[in-house]
Scaffold this motif. Structure first.
Motif, mmCIF file in Angstrom:
data_model
loop_
_atom_site.group_PDB
_atom_site.id
_atom_site.type_symbol
_atom_site.label_atom_id
_atom_site.label_comp_id
_atom_site.label_asym_id
_atom_site.label_seq_id
_atom_site.Cartn_x
_atom_site.Cartn_y
_atom_site.Cartn_z
ATOM 1 N N ILE A 166 0.803 -1.228 0.000
ATOM 2 C CA ILE A 166 0.000 0.000 0.000
ATOM 3 C C ILE A 166 0.831 1.270 0.000
ATOM 4 O O ILE A 166 0.274 2.372 -0.030
ATOM 5 C CB ILE A 166 -0.956 0.035 1.209
ATOM 6 C CG1 ILE A 166 -0.152 0.105 2.518
ATOM 7 C CG2 ILE A 166 -1.897 -1.160 1.194
ATOM 8 C CD1 ILE A 166 -1.003 0.410 3.752
ATOM 9 N N VAL A 167 2.158 1.176 0.009
ATOM 10 C CA VAL A 167 2.992 2.361 0.235
ATOM 11 C C VAL A 167 2.759 3.455 -0.807
ATOM 12 O O VAL A 167 2.661 4.642 -0.462
ATOM 13 C CB VAL A 167 4.483 1.973 0.320
ATOM 14 C CG1 VAL A 167 4.967 1.293 -0.956
ATOM 15 C CG2 VAL A 167 5.346 3.182 0.636
ATOM 16 N N GLY A 168 2.670 3.094 -2.085
ATOM 17 C CA GLY A 168 2.458 4.108 -3.108
ATOM 18 C C GLY A 168 1.102 4.762 -2.995
ATOM 19 O O GLY A 168 0.974 5.993 -3.124
ATOM 20 N N TRP A 169 0.065 3.976 -2.746
ATOM 21 C CA TRP A 169 -1.296 4.479 -2.576
ATOM 22 C C TRP A 169 -1.361 5.403 -1.374
ATOM 23 O O TRP A 169 -1.923 6.503 -1.438
ATOM 24 C CB TRP A 169 -2.232 3.286 -2.418
ATOM 25 C CG TRP A 169 -3.702 3.573 -2.544
ATOM 26 C CD1 TRP A 169 -4.303 4.789 -2.716
ATOM 27 C CD2 TRP A 169 -4.755 2.610 -2.528
ATOM 28 N NE1 TRP A 169 -5.669 4.641 -2.797
ATOM 29 C CE2 TRP A 169 -5.973 3.313 -2.689
ATOM 30 C CE3 TRP A 169 -4.781 1.223 -2.392
ATOM 31 C CZ2 TRP A 169 -7.211 2.658 -2.705
ATOM 32 C CZ3 TRP A 169 -6.011 0.575 -2.415
ATOM 33 C CH2 TRP A 169 -7.209 1.289 -2.571
ATOM 34 N N ARG A 170 -0.774 4.963 -0.275
ATOM 35 C CA ARG A 170 -0.757 5.786 0.947
ATOM 36 C C ARG A 170 -0.118 7.144 0.681
ATOM 37 O O ARG A 170 -0.698 8.201 1.009
ATOM 38 C CB ARG A 170 0.020 5.048 2.039
ATOM 39 C CG ARG A 170 0.151 5.821 3.356
ATOM 40 C CD ARG A 170 1.287 5.266 4.199
ATOM 41 N NE ARG A 170 2.593 5.506 3.591
ATOM 42 C CZ ARG A 170 3.732 4.969 4.025
ATOM 43 N NH1 ARG A 170 3.726 4.156 5.060
ATOM 44 N NH2 ARG A 170 4.880 5.256 3.420
ATOM 45 N N ASP A 171 1.065 7.127 0.082
ATOM 46 C CA ASP A 171 1.804 8.374 -0.093
ATOM 47 C C ASP A 171 1.134 9.286 -1.112
ATOM 48 O O ASP A 171 1.164 10.512 -0.972
ATOM 49 C CB ASP A 171 3.247 8.081 -0.484
ATOM 50 C CG ASP A 171 4.015 7.389 0.639
ATOM 51 O OD1 ASP A 171 3.464 7.269 1.752
ATOM 52 O OD2 ASP A 171 5.161 6.956 0.396
#
Length: 298
Positions: free
Chosen positions: A213-218
């Motif tokens: 989820i890191v890209g979506w979160r950021d």
């Protein structure tokens, strides 16, 4: 052709480069959550306009390294710096740019921060900056996006918990796209979901989740922080495109951007949605070339 481009801070960016190398580049900024994968609808339209399409997965999507400060201080402006790194690596000078949905702010960042090099920018169904918007950016969104941005405003931990529940979307298949979008895809958008488009959307969403989820979160967090540039000081020609039936990014966002981006030319279209507006990609690119003063088609 897909390559990994290094950045000065030690990251790498996954870059997709299609079309003749001697053609004028069109930098495409994908939506949220998505990664850079072949997009035949856009690539065919660009080829007809004599354009070369360059896209890249933003940090944390696809094979692109996450930013160490992505959850804390990264901004939309940082993506203009990444775009510049991609252009430098590919030996590209002047370019046009188009951003769709979550990519819209990135197209505006290129217009603001790479003037002269960026000849013109099209912000299509792009979200408005929460820090400056006159009202609540959630007003007019479908329930799924209201819940997501409510989690964003509640902080990083709340957002991570929300996205952990939603991360099953990363495994969506083409025939599951419409159902996966729920109320985010009203009838006008469902009618626009052709086989080729569902294949692109599924592939790009799957690519977005390769690192979790890191890209979506950021991406979500940068939408709601100050973007790092002043919309009222943009000197690059900009067009704003939006459909009145959009339930992902409300029509009011486009009206606000049209009123606040310096010199913006607005194309606010009754009866179109978030996805159905893609059917106008030829018109969007033709207008973008006109704005950038690029008239001859190769």
């Amino acid at each position: 052709m897909t390559v990994l481009v290094p950045t000065e801070d030690g990251r790498s960016l996954e870059v997709l480069d299609t079309g003749p190398v001697d053609a004028l580049p069109l930098v495409y900024h994908h939506g949220t959550p998505q990664g850079a994968v072949p997009f035949q609808t856009l690539e065919r339209a660009a080829a007809a306009q004599g354009l070369r399409v360059v896209s890249y997965s933003r940090p944390g999507y696809g094979a692109s390294s996450p930013r160490p400060d992505g959850a804390t201080t990264a901004t939309v402006a940082d993506d203009a710096a990444d775009t510049e790194a991609v252009l430098d690596h590919l030996g590209i000078g002047e370019f046009l740019t188009i951003g769709w949905s979550g990519g819209g702010p990135r197209a505006l960042a290129c217009a603001a921060l790479l003037p002269g090099r960026c000849l013109a920018a099209a912000c299509c169904v792009g979200i408005a900056p929460a820090a400056d918007y006159d009202g609540d950016i959630r007003d007019g969104m479908a329930e799924e996006n209201i819940d997501e941005y409510t989690a964003v405003f509640a902080g990083v931990e709340a957002l991570e918990s929300f996205l952990d529940i939603r991360k099953g979307f990363f495994g969506v298949t083409p025939d599951q796209v419409a159902a996966g979008l729920g109320a985010l895809a009203p009838p006008v958008d469902r009618a626009a979901l052709t086989e080729g488009l569902t294949e692109y959307l599924a592939a790009s969403v799957n690519a977005a989740g390769r690192q979790g989820i890191v890209g979506w979160r950021d991406d979500d967090l940068t939408h709601t922080r100050p973007w790092g540039f002043d919309l009222s000081e943009i000197s690059t020609p900009v067009s704003i495109w939006q459909g009145s039936l959009d339930t992902m990014v409300p029509f009011a966002h486009a009206r606000w951007l049209a009123a606040n981006v310096a010199g913006a030319q607005a194309h606010l279209i009754e009866g179109e949605g978030h996805i159905s507006l893609m059917s106008r990609v030829n018109d969007i690119l033709d207008d973008l070339r006109r704005l950038g003063g690029v008239f001859s088609k190769g």
